[in-house]
Design an enzyme around this catalytic site. Structure first.
Site, short mmCIF file in Angstrom:
data_model
loop_
_atom_site.label_atom_id
_atom_site.label_comp_id
_atom_site.label_asym_id
_atom_site.label_seq_id
_atom_site.Cartn_x
_atom_site.Cartn_y
_atom_site.Cartn_z
CG ASP A 42 5.17 -8.32 1.41
OD1 ASP A 42 4.20 -8.31 0.63
OD2 ASP A 42 5.29 -7.53 2.36
CD GLU A 209 1.73 -1.93 -2.25
OE1 GLU A 209 2.24 -0.95 -1.69
OE2 GLU A 209 0.87 -2.64 -1.70
#
Length: 322
Positions: A42, A209
């Protein structure tokens, strides 16, 4: 739900069965070659005032990497020496996920999420720093939270300024991607502000997401991660994109299908050794937009690593990874 765990190595035969064909692999570019500390999950990347690039990520107490040239990366420890006490309200280990770094008003702002796997009892927090370097952050507390029973999940924040206002997109499963306006002075959600809905899927569990929104020309582009992360070489993450003339939507893909109805152009998917690309963000480098993401290396037991690709823009204003 962007929390990583390494899968055990598969047998050679099982691994080959998971990889796309040569024809499929040719559709997507490989990430730029990098050296040094490649492991990341991420990533959010920004060029600091001192000329270095910093990448913050899930793992550790917001893990940090530094680079002078985007090619060689070094491990730079963590944003924080230890978790702020309030994080433990949302998970037992004080484990933060999916940060986002930006710069405004003479300060760097680091947004992040704290939650537990499989629940939307979650919160997004923010910290500030004058330098943006690891170890210099002051936590400013909770920005926005979600609770069980609500149909959104307050994780995976991404900040954008538009029309003189400050906005935060966020979301994971629980009907997908949302957006809320922030107070530009505090960096926190305006009490009672509308929670806009930007993208979802028609099928539960609404596996979309990790939003990131950038402006190019007259459009805002919403990038998001679809399907499943965090399973090493079994991950099915991929990056899709849609656009809108308004930061709050509605977003559509190149066929005109709304992202609220499952639309989204496929920008990047797994190919060859590069499995499950996602957890993306976009930053500027020498006047170009660069897509940062993680992928799971099928030739290294599914270890999550940093991927960087230039975003090219077509005459019709749609991005492609190069």
């Amino acid at each position: 739900m962007r929390r990583f765990g390494l899968a055990t190595a598969l047998t050679a035969a099982a691994l080959l069965a998971l990889l796309p064909s040569t024809a499929q692999a040719a559709e997507y570019p490989d990430p730029r070659p990098i050296t040094g500390q490649e492991i990341i999950h991420d990533p959010t990347v920004l060029r600091l005032k001192n000329g270095q690039y910093v990448a913050y990520s899930t793992g550790g107490v917001i893990g940090a990497r530094l680079s002078k040239n985007l090619r060689h990366w070094t491990d730079a420890g963590n944003a924080f020496a230890e978790p702020p006490a309030w994080w433990y309200e949302y998970n037992d280990t004080g484990d933060p996920w999916a940060p986002d770094i930006s710069y405004r008003h003479g300060r760097y702002w680091l947004y992040y999420s704290v939650s537990s796997w499989g629940t939307n009892h979650s919160a997004i927090g923010v910290a500030t720093s004058r330098t943006g370097l690891p170890g210099t952050w002051t936590d400013r507390g909770k920005v926005f939270a979600s609770e069980r029973g609500e149909d959104w999940n307050a994780i995976d924040p991404a900040i954008i300024r538009a029309d003189g206002k400050l906005w935060m997109s966020f979301g994971s499963y629980w009907t997908g991607i949302r957006m809320i306006e922030l107070n530009p002075k505090t960096g926190k959600a305006i009490p009672g502000a509308t929670v806009h809905h930007l993208a979802t899927r028609p099928d539960a569990p609404y596996a979309v997401e990790g939003p990131s929104i950038v402006r190019h020309g007259r459009y805002f582009y919403l990038f998001a991660s679809y399907d499943a992360c965090c399973a090493g070489v079994n991950s099915t993450y991929k990056i899709r994109v849609g656009r809108s003339t308004s930061v709050t939507g509605p977003y559509v893909d190149s066929t005109g299908k709304p992202l609220l109805e499952g639309g989204g152009d496929l920008l990047l998917a797994g190919h060859g050794r590069y499995v499950g690309p996602g957890g993306e963000s976009v930053f500027r480098h020498k006047g170009r937009d660069i897509l940062a993401y993680h992928y799971y290396d099928a030739e290294d037991s599914g270890t999550p690593k940093l991927g960087l690709n230039t975003l090219n823009w077509t005459k019709n204003g749609w991005p492609s990874a190069g």
